[in-house]
Structures are given as C-alpha cells and as structure tokens.
Design a protein around this motif. Structure first.
Motif, short mmCIF file in Angstrom:
data_model
loop_
_atom_site.label_atom_id
_atom_site.label_comp_id
_atom_site.label_asym_id
_atom_site.label_seq_id
_atom_site.Cartn_x
_atom_site.Cartn_y
_atom_site.Cartn_z
N GLY A 1 0.84 -1.13 0.11
CA GLY A 1 0.15 0.01 0.09
C GLY A 1 0.73 1.29 -0.30
N ILE A 2 1.65 1.34 -0.64
CA ILE A 2 3.16 2.78 -0.80
C ILE A 2 2.80 2.57 -1.71
CG2 ILE A 2 3.49 2.27 1.87
CD1 ILE A 2 6.76 1.51 0.50
N GLY A 3 3.60 3.77 -2.77
CA GLY A 3 4.35 4.03 -3.63
C GLY A 3 3.34 4.15 -5.20
N PRO A 4 3.66 4.27 -5.91
CA PRO A 4 2.45 5.22 -7.25
C PRO A 4 1.29 3.95 -6.86
CG PRO A 4 5.19 5.49 -8.07
CD PRO A 4 5.10 4.67 -6.26
N GLN A 5 0.52 4.89 -7.31
CA GLN A 5 -1.11 4.27 -7.39
C GLN A 5 -0.92 3.27 -8.33
OE1 GLN A 5 -3.37 3.60 -5.44
NE2 GLN A 5 -3.24 5.97 -4.21
N GLU A 6 -0.70 2.50 -9.66
CA GLU A 6 -0.38 2.13 -10.96
C GLU A 6 1.18 1.25 -10.20
OE1 GLU A 6 2.54 5.13 -12.24
OE2 GLU A 6 0.83 4.75 -10.52
N ASP A 7 1.62 1.21 -8.99
CA ASP A 7 2.43 -0.24 -8.84
C ASP A 7 2.06 -0.99 -7.90
OD1 ASP A 7 4.22 0.62 -11.28
OD2 ASP A 7 5.16 2.05 -9.46
N ARG A 8 0.78 -0.53 -7.39
CA ARG A 8 -0.08 -1.17 -6.36
C ARG A 8 0.03 -2.68 -6.52
NH1 ARG A 8 -1.88 3.45 -1.93
NH2 ARG A 8 -0.26 4.67 -2.61
N PRO A 9 0.16 -3.44 -5.76
CA PRO A 9 -0.56 -5.28 -6.34
C PRO A 9 -2.09 -4.81 -5.78
CG PRO A 9 0.68 -5.41 -4.42
CD PRO A 9 0.90 -3.92 -5.00
N THR A 10 -2.77 -6.36 -6.12
CA THR A 10 -4.37 -6.09 -5.57
C THR A 10 -3.81 -6.72 -4.77
OG1 THR A 10 -4.71 -7.58 -7.51
CG2 THR A 10 -5.54 -5.58 -7.52
N ILE A 11 -5.35 -6.74 -3.88
CA ILE A 11 -5.48 -8.43 -2.37
C ILE A 11 -6.99 -8.51 -2.64
CG2 ILE A 11 -6.01 -6.70 -1.17
CD1 ILE A 11 -4.19 -8.43 0.94
N VAL A 12 -6.86 -10.02 -2.29
CA VAL A 12 -8.35 -10.54 -2.60
C VAL A 12 -8.52 -10.12 -0.49
CG1 VAL A 12 -9.96 -12.59 -2.62
CG2 VAL A 12 -8.62 -11.99 -4.43
N ASN A 13 -9.87 -9.89 -0.30
CA ASN A 13 -9.77 -9.64 0.80
C ASN A 13 -10.78 -11.27 1.22
OD1 ASN A 13 -11.25 -8.84 3.95
ND2 ASN A 13 -11.23 -6.64 3.09
N GLN A 14 -9.75 -11.69 2.40
CA GLN A 14 -10.42 -13.28 1.81
C GLN A 14 -11.41 -13.12 3.48
OE1 GLN A 14 -6.28 -14.65 3.13
NE2 GLN A 14 -7.30 -15.95 4.96
N TRP A 15 -11.16 -11.88 4.10
CA TRP A 15 -12.05 -12.33 5.65
C TRP A 15 -13.64 -11.49 5.30
CZ3 TRP A 15 -11.30 -15.80 9.59
CH2 TRP A 15 -10.12 -15.92 9.68
N TRP A 16 -13.32 -10.88 4.46
CA TRP A 16 -14.48 -9.35 4.10
C TRP A 16 -14.92 -9.73 3.23
CZ3 TRP A 16 -16.43 -10.52 9.25
CH2 TRP A 16 -15.01 -9.45 10.49
#
Length: 515
Positions: free
Chosen positions: A104-119
């Motif tokens: 969740g840091i750095g340029p927006q276009e370089d940020r990986p996605t994540i699957v929210n496994q809990w919610w």
C-alpha cells in the motif's frame, strides 16, 4: 398505538400509573482529588478494510465528484473532527493479519491487488495505504493506532514498518519513505502486536502467542519517538480470563504497555437479529450483553492487578459495539447495519463503564467508524448521515481528559419477563477549568426513572443539559430523514441547594453541564 381514554376507565388509569411509577434513585458524586483522569483515547474509533468502511466510506479517491481531501470525503472529516476523535485504529481487525503494508505504498499504478479473504472475498487495489491513513490522522488531529500483521507476516516486515513511519535518519526504510514523498516521519506511538490471535489471527493458544509476542516486541525499536512505542498485546475474547492471565504472567512487563479486550453486544451469537426490526425481548438480550462489559472490565482488571499492582499495563477495549444481521440485500461479508436508539443505549452505558473504570481502561475503539457494525456515520454515494451513536459520542466528548468523579448509587431495575438489569447508568467528571459533567442513561424500554444527585460537595450555580431520545427504540436516521434523532435541550430537572433532581424518559441519554 391505539389511544385509550383513561378517564373512562379510572381503575385502569390507577394500574397504569402504578406500573410506570419508579422509586427515586439517590446518587452521590464525590469530588475525589485522587480519582484518575478519563483518558481521551477511551473515545477512540476503529476503521478496518471491511465492506464499505474504507472504500466508499472514508475513501472515495481524489478524482471523485464527492468533495474530498486527498481522497477522503470532507463531510466525514468534519464530522470526525467535531467528535474530537482522539485515536483511530487501522487496518484491522482480522484484515490486519493478512495485510502486507508494502503493498500500500508507492505509485498507485504499481500497487498490487489483494483479495480480502475475511470480508466478502472482494479484490482491493491498495489505493488506501499507510501514507493515506497517517496523513488522515494528521488532518483529524488523531493519534494513529496501527495493527500489525503477526498471523501471516514476519518480524522483519513489522520492524521495517516501524522504521518506515518513525525513523528520521538514514536507513533503507526511511529513505524509501522519502522516495515516496514524505520527508518527516509520522512518529506512530500505538502498535497492536496482532489481532484476535485466539481466532482469525491464527487460532493460537495464549501460551504460544505469549512467546510469539515476546519475539516481536523485542524487535520493536523506538527510533526517534521520544514518547516511546506503546505495544498492545492481542487480548481476550470476551470472558476468556485465562488468556489475560497467561499474557500478564508470561510476558515480561518491560515489553508491554497494553492488553486488548474484545466484546460485542448482540441478541445471541447464532441469531443476532435485525438491526431495526427487533422486539423488546431482543432489545433486553442485547442490553444484557452490553452491560456484561462491567463484569468483563472488572474481572480482567483484577487479573491485571494481581500481576501489575501499580497499574502500569493498561486495558485496551479496542473493539466494542452492537453486532446484528446485515441489512437485507447487502453483502453478508460487509457487516452493514442500521443504527437505532438501541445503539445509543449501548454507546451510553459502555462509555459510562469505561469512564468509571478509567484507572485501568485507557483506550477503547468503537467498531466501526463508517458503514460497518455500530458506525457513527453511514454513506450512500454523496449522501452521509450521522447515527444516534454519533450523537452520544458527541455529547460525551466533554469527558475526554477530565478527572473522573466517582458515583455511588443503587440502580433501579429494568425488568422483563422475570429478568432484571440495572436501568440507570451514570458517570461524571470535572474538566480542567472546573466544569462538571454528568452523563446518565435510562435503558428501560417502558418506564421513566427519577434520579436525585447529591452535589453538596461542589460549588455550583446550576446546569445546562441536552438529551437524546425518540418515540420508539427502533427509530433511526435515514437518508430521507437524516435528523429524526438529534440531541435537544433537556429541561426536566431542578437544582436547589446542592441537590439535582431529574426525570429520565425511557431509553434516553442525558448529559448535564454545570454553569
């Protein structure tokens, strides 16, 4: 409700009058100079990556047509500022032990996605990360409380995060922070060493977690934070007193500043019931779990007293509030629910309990800030409403950093189907300029309660007061009627010769301020 002409039924009138008559409750308030200060962090909040709390709640993005500051909606910023929000916990919750902060840091276009496994199993793009959260806390004037990933993270990852946000000198993480646009460190003091390690944090035993905690806490370096790091151990689930016992016994006290406690209010765990369409039996059951907080705080504090008689380690109730079935038609993993006068009752009695136990309780975090569980605000696109819980928090903010005034009284009973609860809850404080505040709650669904305060130990000229009350327990604010429930002036009291006498309507919250 069908109207009845009571003059046609005089006997019925006598019966009804007797049924609503409550004995007067006498309250003594002490001006104890040795009483503790009510830590402002008791009025803290909690924002998790859960449902629409962050995305669509707090954060709409900088390109949104909704007025915002760095992507955070302005109306919510102003609402939280008005609450004088002292501390905000992030990013979880269960989410914390799956969150890797470097995503969740750095340029927006370089940020990986994540699957929210809990919610809800939704995919997030990490557009709201460390910089966004810590900058928001600066805007709000609130302390940040970061919950770190112990369940699926590493000691190195945790240590790097601390260095990234707190180190002002030359170091790999400090230099990375500068590269991403922040020269000055934020100086984050409060850190959660995992979350609910007995459950979603890893289903650990307290003995195992205590050893793991010791390892992580050892590598939490202070860097430049002059006030030091405040390390909060993942604490007990409700009445798991063994968990608290093990943490206090097995963790060296120089490695820990706070122990957490989580407890929610609901009808029953397997059937939490509807947030709006509930009956008195469900209301009574919810208030039973809410008022159990008194027992929980007392017993966990007693265990802490045994190992820490000087009170150097603090009790942190960093998740509390009402929890019901999700609103029909919404994602069951998003925990979106409405907020009624029942929630105002939960907020009032809970905050009174925390105030009265402020010798050991130094922080509490309502779950959650917006659109999740007992939220203070709900949003729908550009619209935002404030809930009854918001108004209780706003009325009670006068207690922040004020000296507790101990209260003594025998509460009248709220009785339903052969069971009883204390109907009246009270706490009081005196602020730095000597102004006295009294917060009183009557949870009785049917009956008013008369309360008389002995204030002979104070030099007072009178009081002003406001009340939060409505016609039914199920009443709530909506986007079509956003101000159905708001505080109003309260006049049903008399003050003479050091005696304050007032009548509390059914399911009401009153806060009085001395002149």
């Amino acid at each position: 409700m069908k109207k009845i002409n009571l003059f046609r039924f005089p006997l019925l009138f006598l019966v009804l009058s007797f049924s609503t008559l409550q004995a007067q409750t006498s309250v003594v308030i002490s001006n104890d100079v040795d009483a503790p200060v009510i830590n402002r962090n008791i009025y803290g909040h909690f924002a998790e990556h859960l449902g629409r709390c962050i995305y669509g709640g707090l954060y709409v993005g900088e390109d949104s047509e909704i007025p915002n500051t760095d992507g955070v909606r302005n109306d919510l910023i102003e609402a939280l500022k008005n609450l004088q929000i002292p501390i905000l916990r992030w990013p979880g919750g269960c989410f914390a032990d799956t969150y890797h902060w470097k995503d969740g840091i750095g340029p927006q276009e370089d940020r990986p996605t994540i699957v929210n496994q809990w919610w809800g199993g939704v995919t997030e793009d990490n557009s709201f990360g460390t910089h966004n959260f810590l900058n928001l806390c600066e805007v709000l004037g609130a302390e940040p409380y970061l919950a770190a990933n112990i369940g699926s993270g590493t000691v190195q990852e945790f240590a790097d995060w601390i260095q990234y946000v707190n180190h002002s000198g030359e170091s790999p993480m400090a230099n990375l922070r500068r590269e991403y646009g922040r020269e000055k460190p934020w100086g984050v003091k409060y850190w959660g060493v995992g979350n609910e390690m007995w459950g979603c944090g890893g289903n650990m035993t307290p003995e195992y977690y205590a050893n793991l905690y010791r390892q992580y806490a050892t590598f939490m370096t202070n860097w430049d934070n002059e006030t030091g790091l405040y390390r909060i151990a993942s604490g007990a689930n409700v009445d798991d007193y063994h968990w608290t016992e093990v943490i206090m016994r097995d963790v060296p006290h120089h490695l820990i500043e706070g122990v957490a406690l989580h407890s929610y209010s609901f009808v029953e765990w397997g059937d939490k019931g509807d947030a709006v369409d509930f009956n008195e039996a469900q209301y009574f059951s919810t208030m039973q779990t809410a008022l159990k907080m008194e027992e929980l705080v007392t017993k966990h504090s007693e265990i802490m007293d045994k190992y820490d008689p000087k009170g150097e380690i603090e009790l942190i109730v960093d998740e509390w509030g009402g929890w019901y079935d999700v609103q029909e038609g919404t994602n069951p993993g998003f925990l979106y629910q409405q907020n009624t006068m029942r929630d105002a009752m939960i907020a009032g009695v809970s905050l009174n309990i925390f105030n009265n136990h402020s010798k050991r309780v130094k922080m509490a975090n309502l779950a959650q800030t917006v659109n999740v569980l007992q939220a203070v605000a709900l949003t729908d696109g550009a619209k935002m409403i404030l809930t009854p819980t918001y108004h209780v928090m706003e009325m009670y903010k006068v207690h922040q950093d004020a000296q507790l005034l101990p209260v003594e009284f025998d509460a009248p009973e709220y009785t339903f189907e052969g069971e009883s609860l204390p109907a009246v809850s009270i706490s009081a404080s005196k602020d730095s300029i000597g102004v006295l505040h009294i917060s009183a709650v009557n949870i009785d669904a049917e009956n008013e309660n008369e309360v008389e305060f002995d204030l002979s130990g104070f030099d007072l000229d009178g009081f002003n007061a406001e009340i939060l009350v409505s016609e039914t327990l199920q009443d709530h604010n909506t986007f079509d009627d956003p101000e159905k429930i708001t505080p109003s002036e309260f006049k049903d009291f008399k003050f003479k010769k050091g005696r304050l006498k007032m009548t509390l309507p059914p399911f009401s919250v009153v806060v009085l301020e001395s002149k």
